[in-house]
Design a protein around this motif. Structure first.
Motif, PDB file in Angstrom:
ATOM      1  N   THR A 197     -20.677  31.121 -35.685  1.00 21.76           N
ATOM      2  CA  THR A 197     -19.876  32.145 -35.384  1.00 21.76           C
ATOM      3  C   THR A 197     -19.238  32.648 -36.808  1.00 21.76           C
ATOM      4  O   THR A 197     -19.436  33.812 -37.070  1.00 21.76           O
ATOM      5  CB  THR A 197     -18.856  31.625 -34.277  1.00 21.76           C
ATOM      6  OG1 THR A 197     -19.415  31.517 -33.284  1.00 21.76           O
ATOM      7  CG2 THR A 197     -18.102  33.264 -34.054  1.00 21.76           C
ATOM      8  N   GLY A 219     -21.655  34.440 -38.825  1.00 20.71           N
ATOM      9  CA  GLY A 219     -21.850  35.882 -38.377  1.00 20.71           C
ATOM     10  C   GLY A 219     -23.295  35.648 -37.665  1.00 20.71           C
ATOM     11  O   GLY A 219     -24.038  36.835 -37.384  1.00 20.71           O
ATOM     12  N   GLN A 224     -21.806  35.546 -32.111  1.00 16.09           N
ATOM     13  CA  GLN A 224     -20.548  36.209 -31.752  1.00 16.09           C
ATOM     14  C   GLN A 224     -19.808  35.561 -30.510  1.00 16.09           C
ATOM     15  O   GLN A 224     -20.380  35.628 -29.428  1.00 16.09           O
ATOM     16  CB  GLN A 224     -20.862  37.779 -31.606  1.00 16.09           C
ATOM     17  CG  GLN A 224     -19.507  38.468 -31.429  1.00 16.09           C
ATOM     18  CD  GLN A 224     -19.520  39.877 -31.080  1.00 16.09           C
ATOM     19  OE1 GLN A 224     -20.728  40.437 -30.894  1.00 16.09           O
ATOM     20  NE2 GLN A 224     -18.667  40.744 -31.468  1.00 16.09           N
ATOM     21  N   TYR A 243     -21.552  33.155 -26.147  1.00 17.83           N
ATOM     22  CA  TYR A 243     -21.710  32.925 -27.661  1.00 17.83           C
ATOM     23  C   TYR A 243     -23.202  34.028 -27.477  1.00 17.83           C
ATOM     24  O   TYR A 243     -24.259  33.650 -26.950  1.00 17.83           O
ATOM     25  CB  TYR A 243     -22.137  31.714 -27.855  1.00 17.83           C
ATOM     26  CG  TYR A 243     -20.984  30.818 -28.103  1.00 17.83           C
ATOM     27  CD1 TYR A 243     -19.991  31.037 -29.301  1.00 17.83           C
ATOM     28  CD2 TYR A 243     -20.221  30.327 -26.845  1.00 17.83           C
ATOM     29  CE1 TYR A 243     -18.973  30.316 -29.408  1.00 17.83           C
ATOM     30  CE2 TYR A 243     -19.252  29.576 -26.977  1.00 17.83           C
ATOM     31  CZ  TYR A 243     -18.627  29.559 -28.273  1.00 17.83           C
ATOM     32  OH  TYR A 243     -17.090  28.919 -28.477  1.00 17.83           O
ATOM     33  N   ARG A 244     -23.143  34.859 -28.282  1.00 22.10           N
ATOM     34  CA  ARG A 244     -24.270  36.001 -28.250  1.00 22.10           C
ATOM     35  C   ARG A 244     -24.789  36.241 -29.588  1.00 22.10           C
ATOM     36  O   ARG A 244     -23.854  36.090 -30.509  1.00 22.10           O
ATOM     37  CB  ARG A 244     -23.639  37.348 -27.504  1.00 22.10           C
ATOM     38  CG  ARG A 244     -23.258  37.362 -26.282  1.00 22.10           C
ATOM     39  CD  ARG A 244     -22.978  38.675 -25.815  1.00 22.10           C
ATOM     40  NE  ARG A 244     -22.635  38.591 -24.445  1.00 22.10           N
ATOM     41  CZ  ARG A 244     -23.256  39.161 -23.126  1.00 22.10           C
ATOM     42  NH1 ARG A 244     -24.335  39.838 -23.453  1.00 22.10           N
ATOM     43  NH2 ARG A 244     -22.744  39.117 -21.884  1.00 22.10           N
ATOM     44  N   THR A 279     -25.825  37.795 -32.929  1.00 20.15           N
ATOM     45  CA  THR A 279     -25.564  39.149 -33.649  1.00 20.15           C
ATOM     46  C   THR A 279     -26.919  39.686 -34.279  1.00 20.15           C
ATOM     47  O   THR A 279     -28.017  38.739 -34.228  1.00 20.15           O
ATOM     48  CB  THR A 279     -24.528  38.867 -34.696  1.00 20.15           C
ATOM     49  OG1 THR A 279     -25.460  38.010 -35.740  1.00 20.15           O
ATOM     50  CG2 THR A 279     -23.176  38.254 -34.235  1.00 20.15           C
ATOM     51  N   PRO A 280     -26.937  40.841 -34.904  1.00 19.85           N
ATOM     52  CA  PRO A 280     -28.081  41.172 -35.653  1.00 19.85           C
ATOM     53  C   PRO A 280     -28.419  40.077 -36.604  1.00 19.85           C
ATOM     54  O   PRO A 280     -29.814  39.818 -36.765  1.00 19.85           O
ATOM     55  CB  PRO A 280     -27.727  42.477 -36.136  1.00 19.85           C
ATOM     56  CG  PRO A 280     -26.801  43.020 -35.285  1.00 19.85           C
ATOM     57  CD  PRO A 280     -25.819  41.749 -34.851  1.00 19.85           C
TER      58      PRO A 280
END
Length: 157
Positions: free
Chosen positions: A58, A61, A64, A77-78, A80-81
């Motif tokens: 996290t 980066g 997220q 928790y996803r 990110t790009p």
């Protein structure tokens, strides 16, 4: 081993995802896993190790932490790009493992394109015109951001 003094993109990436638990967390995230409990249950990982790895991913980066849509008291928790850009890395590791560390019973996971249902070709290094390239077909040069370490590595000293 602390490697932060080495200004190399591979080193900087390994500092974030190089621990095998981190790679497994990312693999699971790509399969749709989002909650602490789901990661812990499926990976059979201690809560302290999982918490440390999730915080690191996290902070970097890659993931997220967001409030859960289903339950405002918990979190998900996803990717990110930046995390999504690691997909070819995970696929490459899976492919290497199937080729060089098979279990003798067949592929552990099949990767199929949702639209067609056909197997994906996988991750490859491609030329500008789309041809697959082998390592010996690629010339490595020091870029404008290279320091002496990288210049020595690529033979540009």
């Amino acid at each position: 081993m602390q490697t932060t003094h080495i200004d190399c993109s591979v080193v900087k990436t390994a500092e974030i995802i190089g621990e095998w638990w981190s790679l497994l967390i990312l693999r699971n995230a790509f399969h749709g896993m989002r909650t602490f409990d789901a990661f812990q249950r499926q990976l059979d990982i201690s809560s302290s190790v999982l918490s440390t790895r999730l915080k690191k991913l996290t902070a970097a980066g890659v993931l997220q932490k967001v409030p859960s849509a289903a339950d405002g008291r918990s979190f998900e928790y996803r990717l990110t790009p930046a995390g999504m850009d690691l997909y070819p890395v995970i696929i490459s590791l899976m492919q290497w493992g199937e080729k060089w560390r098979p279990n003798g019973r067949g592929d552990r996971m099949l990767l199929l394109e949702k639209r067609s249902g056909r197997p994906i070709l996988g991750a490859e290094v491609l030329s500008a015109d789309g041809r697959p390239l082998k390592a010996w077909e690629v010339e490595v040069q020091a870029g404008p951001g290279a320091d002496e370490y990288v210049r020595e590595l690529v033979g540009d000293t």
